[in-house]
Design a protein around this motif. Structure first.
Motif, PDB file in Angstrom:
ATOM      1  N   LYS B 185       0.830  -1.213   0.000  1.00 34.27           N
ATOM      2  CA  LYS B 185       0.000   0.000   0.000  1.00 34.27           C
ATOM      3  C   LYS B 185       0.861   1.260   0.000  1.00 34.27           C
ATOM      4  O   LYS B 185       0.503   2.261  -0.616  1.00 34.27           O
ATOM      5  N   LEU B 186       1.963   1.225   0.732  1.00 33.48           N
ATOM      6  CA  LEU B 186       2.831   2.406   0.805  1.00 33.48           C
ATOM      7  C   LEU B 186       3.938   2.352  -0.242  1.00 33.48           C
ATOM      8  O   LEU B 186       4.728   3.274  -0.363  1.00 33.48           O
ATOM      9  N   ASP B 187       3.968   1.240  -0.967  1.00 31.82           N
ATOM     10  CA  ASP B 187       5.021   1.040  -1.963  1.00 31.82           C
ATOM     11  C   ASP B 187       6.390   1.071  -1.286  1.00 31.82           C
ATOM     12  O   ASP B 187       7.334   1.707  -1.757  1.00 31.82           O
ATOM     13  N   ALA B 188       6.479   0.384  -0.164  1.00 31.33           N
ATOM     14  CA  ALA B 188       7.704   0.372   0.630  1.00 31.33           C
ATOM     15  C   ALA B 188       8.428  -0.954   0.466  1.00 31.33           C
ATOM     16  O   ALA B 188       7.804  -1.990   0.255  1.00 31.33           O
ATOM     17  N   SER B 189       9.748  -0.915   0.584  1.00 31.58           N
ATOM     18  CA  SER B 189      10.548  -2.119   0.402  1.00 31.58           C
ATOM     19  C   SER B 189      10.674  -2.928   1.696  1.00 31.58           C
ATOM     20  O   SER B 189      10.887  -4.120   1.663  1.00 31.58           O
ATOM     21  N   ASP B 190      10.558  -2.290   2.823  1.00 29.22           N
ATOM     22  CA  ASP B 190      10.603  -2.985   4.111  1.00 29.22           C
ATOM     23  C   ASP B 190       9.995  -2.086   5.184  1.00 29.22           C
ATOM     24  O   ASP B 190       9.575  -0.973   4.893  1.00 29.22           O
ATOM     25  N   ARG B 191       9.962  -2.550   6.425  1.00 31.17           N
ATOM     26  CA  ARG B 191       9.264  -1.814   7.481  1.00 31.17           C
ATOM     27  C   ARG B 191       9.862  -0.436   7.730  1.00 31.17           C
ATOM     28  O   ARG B 191       9.127   0.528   8.002  1.00 31.17           O
ATOM     29  N   THR B 192      11.187  -0.332   7.639  1.00 25.52           N
ATOM     30  CA  THR B 192      11.827   0.970   7.860  1.00 25.52           C
ATOM     31  C   THR B 192      11.382   1.967   6.797  1.00 25.52           C
ATOM     32  O   THR B 192      11.011   3.106   7.102  1.00 25.52           O
ATOM     33  N   HIS B 193      11.408   1.520   5.574  1.00 22.11           N
ATOM     34  CA  HIS B 193      10.969   2.347   4.462  1.00 22.11           C
ATOM     35  C   HIS B 193       9.513   2.766   4.644  1.00 22.11           C
ATOM     36  O   HIS B 193       9.146   3.916   4.406  1.00 22.11           O
ATOM     37  N   ALA B 194       8.700   1.817   5.082  1.00 19.32           N
ATOM     38  CA  ALA B 194       7.277   2.093   5.289  1.00 19.32           C
ATOM     39  C   ALA B 194       7.095   3.205   6.318  1.00 19.32           C
ATOM     40  O   ALA B 194       6.280   4.119   6.133  1.00 19.32           O
ATOM     41  N   VAL B 195       7.863   3.152   7.385  1.00 23.87           N
ATOM     42  CA  VAL B 195       7.759   4.181   8.423  1.00 23.87           C
ATOM     43  C   VAL B 195       8.170   5.537   7.864  1.00 23.87           C
ATOM     44  O   VAL B 195       7.483   6.546   8.083  1.00 23.87           O
ATOM     45  N   MET B 196       9.248   5.573   7.100  1.00 24.93           N
ATOM     46  CA  MET B 196       9.702   6.839   6.511  1.00 24.93           C
ATOM     47  C   MET B 196       8.638   7.432   5.590  1.00 24.93           C
ATOM     48  O   MET B 196       8.349   8.630   5.650  1.00 24.93           O
ATOM     49  N   ILE B 197       8.059   6.599   4.746  1.00 21.60           N
ATOM     50  CA  ILE B 197       7.046   7.080   3.812  1.00 21.60           C
ATOM     51  C   ILE B 197       5.837   7.593   4.584  1.00 21.60           C
ATOM     52  O   ILE B 197       5.292   8.655   4.281  1.00 21.60           O
ATOM     53  N   ALA B 198       5.443   6.861   5.614  1.00 23.86           N
ATOM     54  CA  ALA B 198       4.288   7.269   6.419  1.00 23.86           C
ATOM     55  C   ALA B 198       4.555   8.604   7.114  1.00 23.86           C
ATOM     56  O   ALA B 198       3.655   9.440   7.240  1.00 23.86           O
ATOM     57  N   LEU B 199       5.787   8.819   7.542  1.00 26.24           N
ATOM     58  CA  LEU B 199       6.139  10.092   8.177  1.00 26.24           C
ATOM     59  C   LEU B 199       6.049  11.224   7.165  1.00 26.24           C
ATOM     60  O   LEU B 199       5.453  12.270   7.438  1.00 26.24           O
ATOM     61  N   ARG B 200       6.619  10.996   5.987  1.00 26.63           N
ATOM     62  CA  ARG B 200       6.627  12.049   4.965  1.00 26.63           C
ATOM     63  C   ARG B 200       5.213  12.394   4.526  1.00 26.63           C
ATOM     64  O   ARG B 200       4.908  13.540   4.235  1.00 26.63           O
ATOM     65  N   ARG B 201       4.346  11.380   4.484  1.00 28.27           N
ATOM     66  CA  ARG B 201       2.985  11.625   3.994  1.00 28.27           C
ATOM     67  C   ARG B 201       2.046  12.092   5.093  1.00 28.27           C
ATOM     68  O   ARG B 201       0.871  12.359   4.860  1.00 28.27           O
TER      69      ARG B 201
END
Lengths: 206, 206
Positions: B185-201
DNA sequence: CGCGCGCTACCCCTTTAGGGAGATGCCGCG
DNA sequence: CGCGGCATCTCCCTAAAGGGGTAGCGCGCG
């Protein structure tokens, strides 16, 4: 009594207007210039030679920390006060190391601004207790090395150890070695936690 | 011509002064009140019934989004403009969904502020193209569910799947199932990436 | 009513991350 | 010159994360 000549540097015009309004009401302070990024700040400083400079940290083009270092390199007695929303102890420490004489938060009240400007103009340093405490909490920790920060940035970008290794042209084992050094330094339980802590402390940018 | 009565809500007194200074120079606008958090904003709105409210999102006590929703629930025709530093498309979308009629960034110029206030007072909606574009980029994506956000918050706190399972009283396998839903859903490669994307958005807070 | 969606749970399997210990070369500093 | 810090690399091992598929159960909605 001499008038304190002030330069403000911030990329928010509205905030600069608010600061200007404060000085209009002070008869011993006058706003002599404004800039909206680090580059303009250096140029304005050279031209105006203000007694006190109020500087934000996060700005386009050139960050406040770079601008502070550049100005202090050229004018060793420049009196610069950081005025920003709190961005972590690492940012604050870096600003002071670069030569800032004071650190103010944008949510403070008018009185603190005035008082700090007078104190800094008189040659004193002024760092609010809450900021000083935060910085003090981490002076004992050994800081991340340049390389470690670089690796953490890659981690924050969602890269695996293998990919980081390729990108930095080192072995995956070395990336792991660095991670094994980073986690205890930040007191983090895993890489995701490490990134969050680094963001909160101003070691990494979002 | 009637005067537009304005309420400002922001936890930065300096910024409020800047806004006030702008209205002083406009003869068809007047600042009737100020508040420094969501709770005060609701109370001030009830008392003052401003024509237009300028509201920051990040504030102590109660966020701007909650305040907007509360005010609009009570006064369906309240005209509220968000005035904030950009905090991601999810925040912007949530504010508009809560009933905001406009969205302004703190680094805009005076003219845009004036123009937007007039437009919103006239019953229009005003969202700058760069914000609208950002929101539009993600309307097609299916949003994270409440549970998924909850799990992502735990991930950001550095918790392992096992720990998250214990804390939420579900099985570790279920946590993994949720992660398998979150990453694409976040187009993230792993959990760390997912957190970063969620923060930015703006889906997660720092 | 049936369908979709959210939440739950389980299986199997591969890849990745993390922890421990040891070792080398380089460079700056006392 | 020797020592410490930094960066590099190696080996071993366990734990955790991620990818695939399947499936029951409750709830709201057309």
């Amino acid at each position: 009594m001499s008038v304190i000549r002030i330069l403000t540097v911030d990329d928010h015009p509205l905030l600069r207007e608010g600061i200007a309004a404060v000085f209009d009401a002070q008869d011993d302070m006058t706003l002599v210039g404004q800039a909206s990024n680090g580059r303009e700040a250096i140029e304005s400083f050279r031209r105006l030679r203000p007694d006190v400079t109020l500087m934000d940290l996060r700005m386009p083009d050139m960050s406040g920390i770079e601008a502070i270092a550049a100005i202090r390199a050229e004018f060793a007695n420049a009196r610069i006060i950081v005025l920003t929303t709190y961005a972590g102890d690492a940012q604050a420490a870096a600003a002071l190391k670069a030569g800032a004489a004071g650190y103010l938060l944008k949510n403070m009240v008018r009185k603190e601004l005035i008082e700090t400007i007078r104190a800094v103009h008189a040659g004193k340093r002024r760092v609010p207790p809450e900021i000083a405490t935060e910085i003090a909490e981490h002076v004992a920790d050994d800081a991340l090395t340049e390389r470690e920060v670089q690796i953490l940035q890659c981690v924050a970008a969602g890269k695996s150890n293998k990919l980081i290794a390729v990108q930095l042209a080192i072995s995956e084992g070395t990336v792991k070695t660095h991670m094994k050094s980073i986690l205890p330094k930040l007191d983090a339980s895993d890489r995701t936690h490490a990134v969050m802590i680094a963001l909160r402390r101003g070691i990494l940018d979002l």
